[in-house]
Structure formats: structure tokens, C-alpha cells
Design a protein around this motif. Structure first.
Motif, PDB file in Angstrom:
ATOM      1  N   CYS A  68      -5.007  -7.812   8.718  1.00  0.00           N
ATOM      2  CA  CYS A  68      -5.209  -6.757   7.730  1.00  0.00           C
ATOM      3  C   CYS A  68      -3.876  -6.059   7.419  1.00  0.00           C
ATOM      4  N   MET A  69      -3.799  -5.484   6.227  1.00  0.00           N
ATOM      5  CA  MET A  69      -2.594  -4.752   5.849  1.00  0.00           C
ATOM      6  C   MET A  69      -2.407  -3.521   6.728  1.00  0.00           C
ATOM      7  N   GLU A  70      -1.148  -3.260   7.111  1.00  0.00           N
ATOM      8  CA  GLU A  70      -0.839  -2.066   7.889  1.00  0.00           C
ATOM      9  C   GLU A  70       0.326  -1.264   7.315  1.00  0.00           C
ATOM     10  N   LYS A  71       1.273  -1.946   6.716  1.00  0.00           N
ATOM     11  CA  LYS A  71       2.471  -1.264   6.224  1.00  0.00           C
ATOM     12  C   LYS A  71       2.693  -1.603   4.757  1.00  0.00           C
ATOM     13  N   LEU A  72       3.080  -0.609   3.988  1.00  0.00           N
ATOM     14  CA  LEU A  72       3.380  -0.792   2.563  1.00  0.00           C
ATOM     15  C   LEU A  72       4.832  -0.414   2.309  1.00  0.00           C
ATOM     16  N   TYR A  73       5.605  -1.360   1.805  1.00  0.00           N
ATOM     17  CA  TYR A  73       6.999  -1.109   1.444  1.00  0.00           C
ATOM     18  C   TYR A  73       7.161  -1.246  -0.075  1.00  0.00           C
ATOM     19  N   ILE A  74       7.738  -0.266  -0.703  1.00  0.00           N
ATOM     20  CA  ILE A  74       7.877  -0.277  -2.171  1.00  0.00           C
ATOM     21  C   ILE A  74       9.336   0.018  -2.560  1.00  0.00           C
ATOM     22  N   ASN A  75       9.840  -0.762  -3.442  1.00  0.00           N
ATOM     23  CA  ASN A  75      11.101  -0.445  -4.132  1.00  0.00           C
ATOM     24  C   ASN A  75      10.768   0.119  -5.497  1.00  0.00           C
ATOM     25  N   THR A  76      11.059   1.366  -5.706  1.00  0.00           N
ATOM     26  CA  THR A  76      10.777   2.003  -6.983  1.00  0.00           C
ATOM     27  C   THR A  76      12.090   2.197  -7.761  1.00  0.00           C
TER      28      THR A  76
END
Length: 453
Positions: free
Chosen positions: A442-450
Motif C-alpha cells: 500500500c502507498m505510504e509516502k508521497l513525493y511531489i515536485n511542484t
């Protein structure tokens, strides 16, 4: 004379006639074993001693009084309510060391233990027929004497049946006589429970199928007994289950889940969260995780941890609960949640990486091992020839099973060729197969480049 008929294996029949074999067209099968099975040993005031007995969630809700001696809402059953928040079926084992049954002049409590001292029996004239008698059994519930068995219109003791609480002293044709309520006395839970009773439990429970086992105590010797039992069963006998304990250090094994948090409730063991985790882990599906799951039990959980504490817990393989922190005020608010669903394995290597620290991965691998073994044992062991045809049939069933895992998203990117067609091993009876699978997490971490334009 009748013509010949029946089935045939070789074309060697003598009589004229028709010989027909009816066989099933090959169809792949995939049976996935149920989850939700747990086991716990515990000290009790009532119930069968030194034996395994199965209790479903429904049994617990409907029959807790006769099974454990207390009504469902009793504080005595608080640990079991936590356990059955998620567990489907639990194999219980009552730890006993010379427990004694309570008794009175009319009979003896069905089980040993102090709860028997709360039983009262009486014989009273029936209100409709004064020549007959009623035999009543009472037990104290929240300080109130409550009837749990009533047998009416009886004349002799051989008409009175043992019930869920009392074995009557006599079953002969002695006439019944009125007797006021007589409490039972002398019931005892016996001597202190030692590691020997726990060892007896582990010996008895080892053949059963269960997904989790737990020790909700703080004795280091007994805790290590459970840890070593689990390691041995997983590594040497192929039994696939996980063990939940409290505050175990350096267990370093994918089969051991160590809870970091203690409970704050007065009079309760600090290890009481084991009950909930045992049930929740047992029932967690192969395509799910307990990460971010709400603790919906009844205990007050100590969640006073800093961000650094939480990081260290993960790095050292501790299963930890936390509360969401309000960004501005810093107050702990919201539900108590599982931070991440991990076990104690931390000594990562090239051949056994950090994937094995995730309980969801272990659930998939354990369940696949169980289901594949069940498939082989049921359909092929001693039944199918170890030749190309037989091994291709086995391969087909194995592939179909794995595709079912992929269908429910327990594994991903699986192709039939990822499981090699089995070959004959070094012995004529051995079958050798290699494969590659990729468990899903399952997903645990969200990394985003904005990018701000």
C-alpha cells in the motif's frame, strides 16, 4: 451372457463390449485459505483448562458467559473484546496450574477457577405443581444474582441434567427435596503460572492453522520462548504465522512483531495492545496493510512520541501507534493510528532486503506458501505422476493461483513465464520449480515536485 463394460487402463479386455473412462477436462484450481485465525493462551477464572478450544467472533458475542464465565460487557473480557474487534476465529488455551473446582452439597462447578464461587444452586417447589420441583442455577453478574439455568417440573435427581455451569452430585432416583440457594465455595485458579504452562501450550498449538499468535505479558523468559518458537516453526517446519509481543528488543525476524506502545489504564498490563494487534494482523487481507489503521479498541494508548522517536521506532523494527499532531497548536488530536505495518526484521542484505520488514509482504509470501502447499498436497501429492504431463498440470495450477493473487492486487507484474515449468528433482519423487513474484504494498509516502511558473 452380459457384454463386458466398465473402465479401462490397458487395452487387454477379453469380453466384447464397450469400455469408457470418464475424466474431467483439465481445469485450473485456486483455493486461497481464509485469514482471521489467531491463537492466544491466557489465565482465566473459568473455562476448559490445558486444552485448545475454538471460539468464533459470533460465539464470543453470544456465549461469552458459558465460555469465559463473564458477560460480554464485563471488564474481565476487555482484552478479548480488543482481540475480536478483527479476529474471525481464535484458538484459546487456558493456562492452569492446579486450579480447583468450586462445589456445594448439590454439585460441582463445570470448570475449575474462582468464578465457580459465584455460582448458587437451589431446589424449589414448582409454582404450578407443588408435587414437582424446579432446579435453578444462578451466577453473580455485576453484583446481581442472575439465573443461567432453570429446569422445571422434576421429581428425582436422575431427571436433572448437567448444564453449562454445574455437574450435579447425583443422578440416581433419589427424590428431590426443597433446598434454599446454596453458594459454591472452594474454587481456585491454582498456583502461579510459569513458563512450563506456556511451553505446554506451544507444544499443543503447533499443529493448528493460524495467522498470528501473541504473548500479552512482560516476562522476558516467556516472551523469548514465544519468539524462539516462532522462529523455529517458520524456519524449520515451514509454518507460516507471525508472533506479536510487547517491547521485544533485537528480535530481528520477519515473523516477530514488537509493539512499542504501552497502555496507560490503571491495573492493566502495559502489554495489553498485543490483543488488538493479534486480531488485526490475523484478519488483515493479503492485499491490505495496517499502516494508518485506526486503533478501535478500548485501551488508552501512550502515544507521547516525538518525530525523532517515531523515526527510530521504524529504524529498529518497532510496531508503533501515534496520534496526528495539529500543526499550529502542537496538540495531539484525532484517532490513534498505526504508524506503519512493520515487523522486527532490520538486518537487510542483498538477498533479503527491506521488503521483508513490511508485514504486507510477509502476508503475501506466507499465504502463497500456504495456498501452494495446500494445492500440491490436495491434488498432486501421491496422486499425480512425476512426468512432463503431471508437472505441466501442476505448473498450470500454480500459475492460475498466482494470477488470482494478481487479480486482487496482492502481487503485480506477474506473467506465466515468471513461474518456471517444474522439473524432476534429484529423486524420482521430487519436483523442482523456480519463480519470481513481486508483492504489492500500500502507498505510504508521497513525493511531489511542484514547479511554480
Amino acid at each position: 451372457m452380459a457384454l463386458g463394460g466398465g473402465t479401462w487402463q490397458f487395452q487387454n479386455k477379453i469380453l466384447p463390449g464397450t469400455y469408457i473412462n470418464f475424466v474431467s477436462k483439465y481445469r485450473a484450481e485456486a483455493a486461497i485459505a481464509d485469514r482471521g485465525y489467531a491463537t492466544m493462551a491466557m489465565e482465566m477464572d473459568w473455562g476448559p483448562e490445558n486444552t485448545v478450544f475454538a471460539v468464533t467472533n459470533e460465539d464470543f458475542q453470544n456465549d461469552s458467559m458459558k465460555l469465559f464465565g463473564y458477560d460480554y460487557a464485563s471488564d474481565k473480557l476487555k482484552p478479548l473484546r480488543d482481540l475480536f474487534e478483527h479476529a474471525r476465529l481464535v484458538y484459546f488455551y487456558r493456562l492452569s496450574n492446579n486450579a480447583v473446582k468450586a462445589s456445594n452439597t448439590m454439585g460441582t462447578a463445570k470448570y475449575p477457577g474462582v468464578r465457580g464461587n459465584d455460582i448458587t444452586t437451589e431446589v424449589v417447589a414448582n409454582v404450578d405443581d407443588e408435587t414437582k420441583f424446579d432446579v435453578n442455577t444462578y451466577i453473580t453478574v455485576d453484583g446481581v444474582t442472575t439465573v443461567v439455568d432453570k429446569q422445571k417440573l422434576l421429581s428425582k435427581w436422575n431427571e436433572v441434567e448437567d448444564n453449562d455451569y454445574v455437574a450435579w452430585a447425583t443422578h440416581d432416583d433419589t427424590a428431590l427435596k426443597a433446598a434454599a440457594g446454596v453458594p459454591m465455595t472452594g474454587g481456585s485458579n491454582g498456583s502461579e503460572i510459569t513458563s512450563m504452562q506456556y511451553q505446554n501450550y506451544l507444544d499443543v498449538i503447533s499443529p493448528y492453522y493460524f495467522n498470528t499468535i501473541g504473548y500479552a505479558g512482560t516476562d522476558n523468559v516467556i516472551r523469548n520462548l514465544f519468539i524462539n518458537f516462532t522462529k523455529r516453526m517458520r524456519d524449520e517446519t515451514g509454518s507460516k504465522f507471525q508472533c506479536v509481543v510487547y517491547d521485544a528488543e533485537q528480535a530481528d525476524h520477519e515473523g516477530i512483531i514488537s509493539i512499542a506502545n504501552k497502555v496507560m489504564d490503571k491495573g492493566e498490563s502495559p502489554a495489553s495492545l498485543v490483543w488488538w494487534v493479534v486480531g488485526a494482523e490475523a484478519s488483515c487481507a493479503i492485499n491490505a496493510s495496517l499502516t494508518n489503521a485506526n486503533y478501535d479498541g478500548e485501551y488508552t494508548v501512550d502515544t507521547k512520541y516525538s518525530q525523532l522517536d517515531l523515526q527510530r521506532a521504524i529504524q529498529t523494527g518497532r510496531f508503533i501507534f501515534h496520534n496526528v499532531q495539529e500543526t499550529l497548536s502542537g496538540e495531539l488530536v484525532g484517532a490513534t493510528k498505526v504508524l506503519t505495518d512493520i515487523n522486527t526484521f532490520t538486518s537487510f542484505t542483498k538477498s533479503k532486503n527491506s521488503d521483508f520488514s513490511h508485514n504486507q509482504v510477509i502476508r503475501v509470501l506466507d499465504q502463497l506458501a500456504i495456498d501452494t502447499a495446500n494445492l500440491f498436497n490436495k491434488t498432486y501429492l501421491g496422486k499425480e505422476q512425476n512426468d512432463d504431463e503431471g508437472r505441466k498440470a501442476l505448473w498450470g495450477d500454480m500459475v492460475y493461483l498466482r494470477k488470482e493473487y494478481q487479480r486482487v492486487r496482492a502481487i503485480q507484474n506477474y506473467k506465466a513465464e515468471d513461474t518456471e515449468i517444474p522439473t524432476q528433482g534429484t529423486e524420482k519423487t521430487a519436483v523442482l520449480c523456480s519463480e519470481e513474484i513481486q508483492p504489492t504494498c500500500c502507498m505510504e509516502k508521497l513525493y511531489i515536485n511542484t514547479i511554480v511558473a
